[in-house]
Write an enzyme that holds these catalytic residues in place. Sequence first.
Site, PDB file in Angstrom:
ATOM      1  N   ASP A  86     -14.746  30.316  70.061  1.00 28.64           N
ATOM      2  CA  ASP A  86     -14.339  31.628  69.438  1.00 28.64           C
ATOM      3  C   ASP A  86     -13.655  32.218  70.575  1.00 28.64           C
ATOM      4  OD1 ASP A  86     -14.021  33.374  67.312  1.00 28.64           O
ATOM      5  OD2 ASP A  86     -15.197  34.643  68.779  1.00 28.64           O
ATOM      6  N   GLU A 122      -9.996  28.338  70.274  1.00 25.97           N
ATOM      7  CA  GLU A 122      -9.305  29.182  69.673  1.00 25.97           C
ATOM      8  C   GLU A 122      -8.422  30.167  70.795  1.00 25.97           C
ATOM      9  OE1 GLU A 122      -9.884  32.769  66.277  1.00 25.97           O
ATOM     10  OE2 GLU A 122     -11.289  32.607  67.843  1.00 25.97           O
TER      11      GLU A 122
END
Length: 717
Positions: A359, A395
Amino acid sequence: MAPALLRSWSMETKTYPGKPFPLGATWDGEGVNFALYAENATRVELCLFDTPDGEVTATIRLSDRTSNVWHVYLPGAKPGLPYGYRVHGPYEPSEGHRFNPNKLLIDPYAKAISGTINWHNSLFGYEPGHADEDLSYSETDSAPFLPKSVVIDQQFDWGDDKPPKTSYQETIIYETHVKGFTKLHPGIPEEIRGTYKGMAHPVTIDYIRQLGVTAVELMPVHHFVADRHLVDKGLTNYWGYNSIGFFAPDARYAASGTCGEQVAEFKEMVKALHAAGIEVILDVVYNHTAEGNHLGPTLSFKGVDNAVYYRLTDDKRYYMDYTGTGNTLNARLPNVLRLIMDSLRYWITEMHVDGFRFDLAATLARELHEVDRLSAFFDIIHQDPVISQVKLIAEPWDIGEGGYQVGKFPPGWAEWNGKYRDSIRDYWRGADSTLSEFASRITGSADLYKEDYRRPTASVNFITAHDGFTLQDLVSYNDKHNEANGEDNNDGENHNRSWNCGNEGPTHDPLVNTLRDRQKRNFIATLFLSQGIPMLLAGDEAGRTQQGNNNAYCQDNEVSWVNWEQMDSALIDFTKKVIALRQQHPIFRRKRWFRGQPVESVGVEDIAWFLPEGDHMSEEHWDTDFARSLGVYLNGLSLRTRDAKGNKILDDSFYLIFNAHHEELNFQLPPAAYGEQWQLVLDTATEETGATYPAATQITAAGRSLLLLMKEENKSV
């Protein structure tokens, strides 16, 4: 867990100095070694409890310290023992120090955490509401309100478990949520729905396997915190992007217990998925913690040694925030890098997971301020013989300046391709966009990833993900509908790149519903026929809706859960068909980039682009923003790759027709040099397939539809 077992160590038992490695609590069969990194601390105390919610039975001062690691060994201590730390030192927020021994702390290396936080003002190092804010000092004990770290037994019978080691080009990712995927499933015993056991149930695994998925990407299972402001509103942090324990599987998803049982239950889940050939990828959040900004709680890192875990501003009182959560872990410092790498290795070696999706990965690559692909974070992973061998997915952005880093991660990494998502959404909704952009995305995004010897598999393609509309909502809503979150709905712009097909939300209009069904098939077919790694959001293949909520992070209810009794069986069957086509034909999962040049011994290009009239596309056609239709020839004899035994990989050839125009169009098939006869194998406008068409003849594509035709090749050439 019986109190007698938890009291297996007492104050009458002698303590030993212990060792500084490994960090955390480690049971060796005869006792437990405790080790905690706290560079600026002046004193560390280990607190033992009879039960996770019970009283302190012993407080032990760690008098031995080696290279900033405090340690002690407790002979006779056993798994199941709840514990926490109290760390002494200066409380000087303006100097970056927030030590407060009144606050019990979770071990940063805890392998299990007993439960969830019971929000209370005592969990803050300062006095909430005080005029001096975080410069004030709280003397209230937080132990009754904090879940306890738990000593575990790491032994587990893995049997003949082996990682599937699915290659990148064979990988099909299914992004899902442990609880939401199984919570409403009628075929799973009610007592294990929403748990690791539920994910491991044969009904769950059979569905995933029959769909054709090769890997489940689990939304965060690291132990996380539900934000206080959400709990006060009667909501919660459903997605889990708020970690507090980077080694501990979250106890909320455990059916068997929370005193270490959750660890074995997670391992059983991985073992069962592996037995079905399904990999397990974890969505991990190392960019920040649940302790928030300077006004956040003191739960672990902030109280253990705030200045050596977080990135602080120049005045040191405040936190640098590249994540939008209030703080940023300082991955520039050795102790934090070690924490992250130890965590990754633990999940690989002890929990047998097959990879990670990071993330806000750009945050981890920031050096002073800029994102640096040569940062220490990447260097350490690259040289690590364990971590470097699993799937690593970024990401590739954060909210800081220069944080959009699509295509800039090092070789060996795959990336969520946000440009793919945006381009495909724009194309099928008829937005002004160029065919050159669309063509780049469906062929692997060479413009983003071709440098540094990266392959098409660097691109993780997705239409939808947990953040945003589901596929059903993408074709049903122009506006977000987040009233349940307490959010304002609309700002006049369609940031979702969605199109409701003529009616906002559910409708009984048969024409609108027919168009929506076709659009869903268009998206799914495009996804699985594109070069790169496809990622499907769980439930999209079955028409799952969130009723227009495009940010259901706080909706731990029917809004987010998969409704197994309202499944679109026709769409499921279509998805299985397209996935099977991808699996059967390596032309859709190439290892190498297209060249667009004639192939020796074949005579035609490996890829060719045609106008509906049958003419080759020219430069002037690529950059017109009103063009909606094109044909794509894929040469199955031009893959330029070999299998594991050195045999040349060959495939049939295909002709793809994309028509995003609202009316039907006639497409002329390529001349005989590209194929004398074509068979229709897929049409998103109708279930009728199998018809054959000679070269250079016409075929009609319905408005907003995709057609796939195949030419069988002689694979003995």
